[in-house]
Design a protein around this motif. Structure first.
Motif, PDB file in Angstrom:
ATOM      1  N   ARG A  73       0.814  -1.211   0.000  1.00  0.00           N
ATOM      2  CA  ARG A  73       0.000   0.000   0.000  1.00  0.00           C
ATOM      3  C   ARG A  73       0.851   1.265   0.000  1.00  0.00           C
ATOM      4  O   ARG A  73       0.435   2.301  -0.500  1.00  0.00           O
ATOM      5  CB  ARG A  73      -0.921   0.016   1.224  1.00  0.00           C
ATOM      6  CG  ARG A  73      -2.192  -0.796   1.048  1.00  0.00           C
ATOM      7  CD  ARG A  73      -3.110  -0.656   2.254  1.00  0.00           C
ATOM      8  NE  ARG A  73      -4.435  -1.210   1.958  1.00  0.00           N
ATOM      9  CZ  ARG A  73      -4.732  -2.486   2.009  1.00  0.00           C
ATOM     10  NH1 ARG A  73      -3.793  -3.361   2.335  1.00  0.00           N
ATOM     11  NH2 ARG A  73      -5.952  -2.904   1.712  1.00  0.00           N
ATOM     12  N   THR A  74       2.014   1.202   0.577  1.00  0.00           N
ATOM     13  CA  THR A  74       2.863   2.391   0.691  1.00  0.00           C
ATOM     14  C   THR A  74       3.602   2.720  -0.604  1.00  0.00           C
ATOM     15  O   THR A  74       4.201   3.789  -0.713  1.00  0.00           O
ATOM     16  CB  THR A  74       3.894   2.192   1.820  1.00  0.00           C
ATOM     17  OG1 THR A  74       4.601   0.948   1.596  1.00  0.00           O
ATOM     18  CG2 THR A  74       3.195   2.128   3.177  1.00  0.00           C
ATOM     19  N   PRO A 134      -8.494   1.590   2.282  1.00  0.00           N
ATOM     20  CA  PRO A 134      -7.863   1.342   3.589  1.00  0.00           C
ATOM     21  C   PRO A 134      -7.958  -0.136   3.938  1.00  0.00           C
ATOM     22  O   PRO A 134      -8.817  -0.859   3.423  1.00  0.00           O
ATOM     23  CB  PRO A 134      -8.700   2.184   4.560  1.00  0.00           C
ATOM     24  CG  PRO A 134      -9.486   3.120   3.707  1.00  0.00           C
ATOM     25  CD  PRO A 134      -9.682   2.446   2.385  1.00  0.00           C
ATOM     26  N   GLU A 135      -7.096  -0.582   4.815  1.00  0.00           N
ATOM     27  CA  GLU A 135      -7.113  -1.976   5.259  1.00  0.00           C
ATOM     28  C   GLU A 135      -8.168  -2.148   6.338  1.00  0.00           C
ATOM     29  O   GLU A 135      -8.237  -1.365   7.290  1.00  0.00           O
ATOM     30  CB  GLU A 135      -5.738  -2.375   5.797  1.00  0.00           C
ATOM     31  CG  GLU A 135      -5.567  -3.858   5.985  1.00  0.00           C
ATOM     32  CD  GLU A 135      -4.116  -4.249   6.206  1.00  0.00           C
ATOM     33  OE1 GLU A 135      -3.834  -5.456   6.272  1.00  0.00           O
ATOM     34  OE2 GLU A 135      -3.261  -3.340   6.322  1.00  0.00           O
ATOM     35  N   GLU A 179     -13.818   9.111   7.528  1.00  0.00           N
ATOM     36  CA  GLU A 179     -12.745   8.456   8.293  1.00  0.00           C
ATOM     37  C   GLU A 179     -13.305   7.356   9.197  1.00  0.00           C
ATOM     38  O   GLU A 179     -12.639   6.356   9.454  1.00  0.00           O
ATOM     39  CB  GLU A 179     -11.988   9.478   9.145  1.00  0.00           C
ATOM     40  CG  GLU A 179     -11.134  10.456   8.355  1.00  0.00           C
ATOM     41  CD  GLU A 179     -11.964  11.565   7.706  1.00  0.00           C
ATOM     42  OE1 GLU A 179     -13.173  11.691   8.027  1.00  0.00           O
ATOM     43  OE2 GLU A 179     -11.403  12.289   6.864  1.00  0.00           O
ATOM     44  N   HIS A 225     -13.472   4.092   7.325  1.00  0.00           N
ATOM     45  CA  HIS A 225     -12.231   3.529   6.788  1.00  0.00           C
ATOM     46  C   HIS A 225     -11.757   2.288   7.524  1.00  0.00           C
ATOM     47  O   HIS A 225     -11.041   1.463   6.953  1.00  0.00           O
ATOM     48  CB  HIS A 225     -11.130   4.591   6.803  1.00  0.00           C
ATOM     49  CG  HIS A 225     -11.256   5.578   5.694  1.00  0.00           C
ATOM     50  ND1 HIS A 225     -10.341   6.574   5.452  1.00  0.00           N
ATOM     51  CD2 HIS A 225     -12.207   5.733   4.746  1.00  0.00           C
ATOM     52  CE1 HIS A 225     -10.716   7.293   4.420  1.00  0.00           C
ATOM     53  NE2 HIS A 225     -11.852   6.798   3.973  1.00  0.00           N
ATOM     54  N   SER A 280      -8.476   5.503   0.309  1.00  0.00           N
ATOM     55  CA  SER A 280      -7.466   6.099   1.190  1.00  0.00           C
ATOM     56  C   SER A 280      -7.176   7.544   0.783  1.00  0.00           C
ATOM     57  O   SER A 280      -6.978   8.414   1.636  1.00  0.00           O
ATOM     58  CB  SER A 280      -6.176   5.274   1.134  1.00  0.00           C
ATOM     59  OG  SER A 280      -6.413   3.956   1.578  1.00  0.00           O
ATOM     60  N   LYS A 281      -7.135   7.789  -0.533  1.00  0.00           N
ATOM     61  CA  LYS A 281      -6.948   9.144  -1.057  1.00  0.00           C
ATOM     62  C   LYS A 281      -8.171   9.464  -1.908  1.00  0.00           C
ATOM     63  O   LYS A 281      -8.371   8.870  -2.966  1.00  0.00           O
ATOM     64  CB  LYS A 281      -5.674   9.229  -1.898  1.00  0.00           C
ATOM     65  CG  LYS A 281      -4.404   8.967  -1.095  1.00  0.00           C
ATOM     66  CD  LYS A 281      -3.168   9.040  -1.999  1.00  0.00           C
ATOM     67  CE  LYS A 281      -1.893   8.745  -1.211  1.00  0.00           C
ATOM     68  NZ  LYS A 281      -0.687   8.772  -2.110  1.00  0.00           N
TER      69      LYS A 281
END
Length: 335
Positions: free
Chosen positions: A20-21, A48-49, A81, A84, A278-279
């Motif tokens: 993911r990073t 997101p996880e 959020e 998520h 996530s974004k």
């Protein structure tokens, strides 16, 4: 070119090592060097996880008799959020909890959202599993909020890896990806319009120039039981369709039918979907990184037959043994 020559090895490496990073944007833009599994892996990492700790999950207690209304309140009014981490789901007056209950809720609420009786989405005549936003949905003053809700639900289902039994039509998928819609793309969504446009483009130039069709650059739209005439371009009522401008006419007709008339619902669905990523600005990239068939698999699964042998190999028995007559009868019914 190097990656295309080593496509099989690259796809294995993506699934095994991509994190993911990492920055995958350059790779997402080259679908020809990936396969379904690697594209799905890269797309899923844009979510997101899902958390394992129940305290980090968004809790919902839903009354089955008020499924759609209560689900709407829990999802659309939540901070993005808060969603998520994932969801924890219970039905009122029922003891069952866990992944199975959550999967059932996803399936039921999605079926309700895409039920044509709720006027949010239209099913394709040739494939009732496929949907696109209903231009007439604006009869409900809350319809745009429900499209935001729908986008969040579909994104959450993908994030939780739950198949919901519906798929998007190509015209809807292309708009979410920010792509242009052509005549061939509307074949399933509106077969009659597709056939009519094809005939106009294939007609003898002399026949269409004789104004035998009596067409101008307008479109008739039904609203609340009455017919409204909409100009496809400034002064459209006075522009006669002929052999020189018929391609422009067909293109404007398609754009009004499948882009202009549903632009607000598509925009709100996209916003809701983006809330879960996530974004939030990457929703177009998500859809562009996939083929429509990829999303079909992720939302609906395969229509191929169940592999009974694989099912038997992964079955656990409680209070029964595999050799018991009842178990033998059960498996015999599926073979």
């Amino acid at each position: 070119m190097v990656l295309r020559l080593r496509k099989a090895s690259l796809c294995v490496l993506i699934v095994r090592y991509a994190k993911r990073t990492d920055d995958h944007q350059w790779l997402l833009q080259h679908k020809d060097v990936t396969d379904f599994e690697s594209r799905r892996h890269l797309a899923m990492m844009m979510f997101p996880e899902v958390k394992e700790d129940y305290e980090e999950l968004h809790e919902m207690l839903i009354d089955r008799s008020q499924l759609l209304a209560e689900s709407f309140e829990y999802i659309v009014h939540a901070e993005s959020e808060a969603l998520h981490g994932g969801l924890f789901m219970e039905f009122k007056n029922e003891e069952a909890t866990g992944p199975g209950v959550l999967r059932e809720w996803f399936f039921l609420v999605t079926q309700a959202i895409f039920n044509p009786q709720n006027a949010l989405f239209v099913a394709c005549p040739s494939d009732r599993r496929r949907f696109y936003p209903n231009p007439a949905s604006k009869v409900d003053p809350m319809h745009l909020d429900y499209f935001t809700f729908s986008g969040r639900v579909i994104a959450l289902a993908l994030m939780h890896k739950v198949q919901v039994g519906i798929v998007f039509d190509r015209v809807f998928f292309l708009q979410l990806a920010g792509r242009h819609i052509s005549l061939e793309d509307i074949r399933d969504a509106d077969p009659c319009l597709y056939s009519g446009c094809k005939q106009i483009l294939q007609m003898d130039p002399e026949f269409i120039d004789s104004d035998a069709l009596g067409l101008t650059f307008v479109r008739e739209v039904e609203e609340l039981g009455s017919i409204k005439v909409v100009e496809l371009c400034p002064g459209g009522k006075g522009i006669v369709v002929n052999s020189k401008n018929r391609e422009k006419y067909v293109n404007l007709l398609i754009q009004h039918r499948f882009v202009t008339s549903i632009s607000d619902p598509v925009s709100r669905f996209a916003r809701g979907f983006a809330d879960i990523l996530s974004k939030s600005g990457e929703h177009k990239l998500f859809f562009r990184s996939l083929e429509l068939e990829d999303l079909d698999w992720m939302l609906y699964g395969s229509e191929s037959a169940i592999c009974v042998e694989d099912w038997k190999a992964h079955t656990e028995y409680s209070s029964y043994k595999e050799t018991d007559p009842q178990i033998s009868w059960f498996w015999k019914a599926f073979t």
